[in-house]
Design an enzyme around this catalytic site. Structure first.
Site, PDB file in Angstrom:
ATOM      1  CE1 TYR A  87      -1.286   7.372 -11.427  1.00 37.52           C
ATOM      2  CE2 TYR A  87      -2.453   5.290 -11.486  1.00 37.52           C
ATOM      3  CZ  TYR A  87      -1.419   6.067 -11.012  1.00 37.52           C
ATOM      4  OH  TYR A  87      -0.535   5.540 -10.113  1.00 37.52           O
ATOM      5  CE  LYS A 107      -4.074   6.086  -8.369  1.00 39.74           C
ATOM      6  NZ  LYS A 107      -2.850   5.455  -7.932  1.00 39.74           N
ATOM      7  CD  GLU A 136       2.726   6.874  -1.363  1.00 41.70           C
ATOM      8  OE1 GLU A 136       1.573   6.454  -1.255  1.00 41.70           O
ATOM      9  OE2 GLU A 136       3.018   7.881  -2.025  1.00 41.70           O
ATOM     10  CG  LEU A 187      -2.465   8.183  -3.735  1.00 43.24           C
ATOM     11  CD1 LEU A 187      -2.615   9.391  -4.655  1.00 43.24           C
ATOM     12  CD2 LEU A 187      -2.603   6.900  -4.540  1.00 43.24           C
TER      13      LEU A 187
HETATM   14  N1  PDD Z   1      -1.653   2.375  -6.887  1.00 42.28           N
HETATM   15  N2  PDD Z   1       0.389   4.778  -2.949  1.00 42.28           N
HETATM   16  C1  PDD Z   1       0.754   4.716  -4.231  1.00 42.28           C
HETATM   17  C2  PDD Z   1       2.015   5.379  -4.658  1.00 42.28           C
HETATM   18  C3  PDD Z   1      -0.058   4.052  -5.164  1.00 42.28           C
HETATM   19  O1  PDD Z   1       0.293   4.012  -6.462  1.00 42.28           O
HETATM   20  C4  PDD Z   1      -1.245   3.407  -4.724  1.00 42.28           C
HETATM   21  C5  PDD Z   1      -2.169   2.695  -5.661  1.00 42.28           C
HETATM   22  C6  PDD Z   1      -1.574   3.487  -3.362  1.00 42.28           C
HETATM   23  C7  PDD Z   1      -2.819   2.851  -2.798  1.00 42.28           C
HETATM   24  O2  PDD Z   1      -3.952   3.590  -3.149  1.00 42.28           O
HETATM   25  P1  PDD Z   1      -5.391   2.903  -3.278  1.00 42.28           P
HETATM   26  O3  PDD Z   1      -5.644   2.205  -2.009  1.00 42.28           O
HETATM   27  O4  PDD Z   1      -6.294   4.049  -3.492  1.00 42.28           O
HETATM   28  O5  PDD Z   1      -5.318   1.949  -4.455  1.00 42.28           O
HETATM   29  C8  PDD Z   1      -0.742   4.185  -2.504  1.00 42.28           C
HETATM   30  C9  PDD Z   1      -2.482   1.955  -7.980  1.00 42.28           C
HETATM   31  C10 PDD Z   1      -3.194   0.703  -7.716  1.00 42.28           C
HETATM   32  C11 PDD Z   1      -1.660   1.933  -9.262  1.00 42.28           C
HETATM   33  O6  PDD Z   1      -0.995   2.917  -9.502  1.00 42.28           O
HETATM   34  O7  PDD Z   1      -1.701   0.972  -9.986  1.00 42.28           O
END
Ligand code: PDD
Length: 279
Positions: free
Chosen positions: A33, A147, A179, A203
C-alpha cells in the site's frame, strides 16, 4: 464533497467498493500500500510515493498494473472527484484473486484499490506542544522497507500506545530505535540530527527524506545511525516524521520528560521549513 473509491479502474462511492473474499490481500495480506496526501488540492511528493510503490511491488514480485503516468492520471482524477483541499489517498495493490494456496501462480491479475478521503490535521495543541510516546519491542518481520499490508506488529504497537493514552509507539529492536508504528523517528543530540539508517528494519519514509534534505540544506549535521533506547531518554529533542504526522515533536517518552518538555529549536525549525515546502 464525497469520499471516493476506485476499484480495478472504476470510480465509485466507497460503500459500493467490493473485493472478493478470495483476494490474496484478504487471505494472506499478500499486497502493498501507499498513503499520500494533498496540500491545497495538490498531491505531495507524488513521484516519491509512486517510486516506493514500484519498489514494494518489485520486492514482492507483484505485477504493477499501471505505469507512473497511469497512476498519476487516476490519482488526479480521484482528487478532482473528491474535491477536498486536504485529502488522504490510500492505494492498495494485492496479488489478486485465487483459490487459497500460500504459493501463487505467475499469471494472477492484481487487485487495485484506491480511496480519497478528507484529511483531518492533527490538533493545533499537538503541533505546538508536542506529543507523548512509549517504547515497545519491535516484533515485526525482517522486511520493514516493503510497505506491505501485513501490519500486525504496527497494529499491536499502536494499540499499546492507545492503551497508554499516548500518541505513538517507538519501536525498539535489539536495543536500538527503528521507527514509530506509523512514522519515522529522529532525535537531536548536541546539534546533530540522528535517525535510523535506511535498510530492512525501517520504512524509507518520504517525509523522512524531505526533512533530511531540509536539514542538510540548512547546514544542520545529520547522522543516519543507531540510537539506543537508553540514549533516547537523554537526547535534546525527539520528533516524528510521516505523511500524517508531518514533523511532530515528542516531549515525553515512557513518562520521562525530554529536555525541558517543550518542542526543541531544531524540531521547530524543521517543522516550519516543512510547512513552508508543503503546507
Ligand atoms: N505510515 N514508518 C512507518 C512504519 C509508517 O507506517 C509510515 C507511514 C512512515 C512514514 O512514511 P511517510 O513519510 O512516507 O508517510 C514510517 C502511513 C502514513 C500509514 O501507514 O498510514
Amino acid at each position: 464533497m464525497p469520499d471516493v473509491a476506485f476499484v480495478n479502474g472504476v470510480f465509485m462511492p466507497p460503500a459500493d467498493a467490493m473485493v472478493s473474499i478470495d483476494d490474496r490481500g484478504f487471505q494472506f495480506g499478500d499486497g502493498i500500500y501507499e498513503v499520500l496526501r494533498t496540500y491545497r488540492g495538490q498531491p505531495f511528493e507524488l513521484e516519491a510515493h509512486l517510486a516506493r510503490l514500484d519498489r514494494s511491488a518489485a520486492a514482492l514480485d507483484l505485477i504493477q498494473p499501471y505505469s507512473r503516468a497511469e497512476w498519476t492520471k487516476h490519482l488526479l482524477e480521484g482528487i478532482r472527484r473528491a474535491a477536498y483541499p486536504e485529502a488522504k489517498i490510500y492505494i492498495q495493490l494485492t496479488r489478486g484473486v485465487a483459490p487459497r494456496d500460500h504459493a501463487y501462480a505467475a499469471d494472477l491479475v492484481p487487485t487495485v484499490v484506491m480511496t480519497v478521503r478528507e484529511l483531518h490535521s492533527l490538533s493545533r495543541s499537538m503541533q505546538t506542544d508536542g506529543v507523548e510516546a512509549i517504547t515497545i519491542e519491535d516484533i515485526r518481520w525482517g522486511r520493514c522497507d516493503i510497505k506491505s499490508l501485513n501490519l500486525l506488529g504496527n497494529v499491536f504497537a499502536r494499540q499499546q500506545a492507545k492503551r497508554a493514552q499516548v500518541f505513538e509507539a517507538i519501536l525498539v529492536k535489539a536495543g536500538s530505535i527503528t521507527e514509530g508504528a506509523v512514522s519515522n523517528v529522529m532525535v537531536v543530540r548536541g546539534g546533530t540530527i540522528m535517525t535510523a539508517p535506511e535498510g530492512p528494519t525501517i520504512l524509507s519514509g518520504v517525509t523522512r527524506a524531505v526533512v533530511l534534505e531540509l536539514a542538510r540544506k540548512a547546514g544542520l549535521p545529520v547522522q543516519e545511525c543507531g540510537i539506543t533506547q537508553t540514549d533516547l531518554y537523554g537526547v535534546d529533542e525527539v520528533f516524528l516524521t510521516g505523511t500524517t504526522v508531518e514533523v511532530l515533536a515528542v516531549v515525553r517518552v515512557d513518562g520521562k520528560v525530554i529536555k525541558d518538555g517543550r518542542p526543541g529549536p531544531i524540531t521547530q525549525r524543521l517543522a516550519a521549513g516543512f510547512t513552508g515546502l508543503a503546507g
